[in-house]
Design an enzyme around this catalytic site. Structure first.
Site, PDB file in Angstrom:
ATOM      1  N   GLY A  29       0.836  -1.190   0.000  1.00  0.00           N
ATOM      2  CA  GLY A  29       0.000   0.000   0.000  1.00  0.00           C
ATOM      3  C   GLY A  29       0.870   1.237   0.000  1.00  0.00           C
ATOM      4  O   GLY A  29       2.073   1.175   0.281  1.00  0.00           O
ATOM      5  N   TYR A  30       0.239   2.358  -0.302  1.00  0.00           N
ATOM      6  CA  TYR A  30       0.968   3.612  -0.412  1.00  0.00           C
ATOM      7  C   TYR A  30       0.473   4.609   0.619  1.00  0.00           C
ATOM      8  O   TYR A  30      -0.712   4.922   0.678  1.00  0.00           O
ATOM      9  CB  TYR A  30       0.830   4.179  -1.832  1.00  0.00           C
ATOM     10  CG  TYR A  30       1.640   3.355  -2.796  1.00  0.00           C
ATOM     11  CD1 TYR A  30       2.956   3.699  -3.089  1.00  0.00           C
ATOM     12  CD2 TYR A  30       1.129   2.185  -3.345  1.00  0.00           C
ATOM     13  CE1 TYR A  30       3.726   2.912  -3.917  1.00  0.00           C
ATOM     14  CE2 TYR A  30       1.894   1.390  -4.178  1.00  0.00           C
ATOM     15  CZ  TYR A  30       3.183   1.764  -4.460  1.00  0.00           C
ATOM     16  OH  TYR A  30       3.950   0.981  -5.272  1.00  0.00           O
ATOM     17  N   LEU A  31       1.417   5.093   1.438  1.00  0.00           N
ATOM     18  CA  LEU A  31       1.122   6.131   2.416  1.00  0.00           C
ATOM     19  C   LEU A  31       1.185   7.505   1.763  1.00  0.00           C
ATOM     20  O   LEU A  31       0.587   8.454   2.252  1.00  0.00           O
ATOM     21  CB  LEU A  31       2.116   6.050   3.578  1.00  0.00           C
ATOM     22  CG  LEU A  31       2.068   4.733   4.356  1.00  0.00           C
ATOM     23  CD1 LEU A  31       3.289   4.598   5.256  1.00  0.00           C
ATOM     24  CD2 LEU A  31       0.785   4.632   5.152  1.00  0.00           C
ATOM     25  N   ASN A 142       2.797   1.135  -9.777  1.00  0.00           N
ATOM     26  CA  ASN A 142       2.007   0.514  -8.716  1.00  0.00           C
ATOM     27  C   ASN A 142       1.257   1.560  -7.900  1.00  0.00           C
ATOM     28  O   ASN A 142       0.113   1.337  -7.502  1.00  0.00           O
ATOM     29  CB  ASN A 142       2.904  -0.340  -7.816  1.00  0.00           C
ATOM     30  CG  ASN A 142       3.255  -1.659  -8.443  1.00  0.00           C
ATOM     31  OD1 ASN A 142       2.533  -2.629  -8.287  1.00  0.00           O
ATOM     32  ND2 ASN A 142       4.360  -1.712  -9.160  1.00  0.00           N
TER      33      ASN A 142
END
Length: 154
Positions: A29-31, A142
């Protein structure tokens, strides 16, 4: 500074599958998905990583990756708006390792090969299953797939 130099390709067919020597399920996941920088948390098997990447310049960008406790990564993934689910298949040709990501969930149907290189001008093998290069197409990043999944492209 660590630099990642990476080319990304679509695949023409499934002939690569017979060459795979290892596969691992990945949740990431991406913060932060700002085009100037991304901050990613990844669980890969029983290991976890926090990765900060800078803005792309051609096929190069700065990259800093740190192993973190698995329990921390699981909690950090809860802070991410969307978690990517993929299986990474590794296969080696000559002295190069192709990482083929087969996406699941909302990105199902997308399979992308990535190849890290020593320089932007490095030569690399081009097996018959390697398709069009999409390195410069931001839709295939991504971080972008976590915002606009492949299933919503059509």
């Amino acid at each position: 500074m660590a630099v990642e130099i990476e080319r990304k390709f679509l695949l023409k067919n499934d002939a690569w599958r017979s060459e795979v020597h290892r596969s691992t399920r990945i949740a990431q996941g991406y913060l932060c998905t700002d085009p100037e920088r991304t901050v990613r948390v990844r669980v890969k098997g029983d290991a976890a990583f926090l990765t900060i990447k800078g803005k792309n310049s051609g096929i190069s960008r700065s990259e800093f990756e740190y192993e973190i406790p698995l329990a921390d990564a699981v909690e950090l993934l809860k802070l991410c708006p969307q978690v990517l689910d993929k299986t990474r298949h590794l296969l080696s040709i000559e002295s190069h390792t192709f990482e083929i990501d087969e996406f699941h969930g909302e990105n199902a149907g997308l399979i992308v090969a990535e190849l890290e290189l020593a320089s932007e001008t490095s030569t690399y093998p081009q097996p018959e299953w390697l398709g069009a290069e999409v390195s410069g197409d931001a839709r295939y990043y991504n971080s972008a797939l976590s915002i606009t999944p492949f299933s919503r492209w059509f």
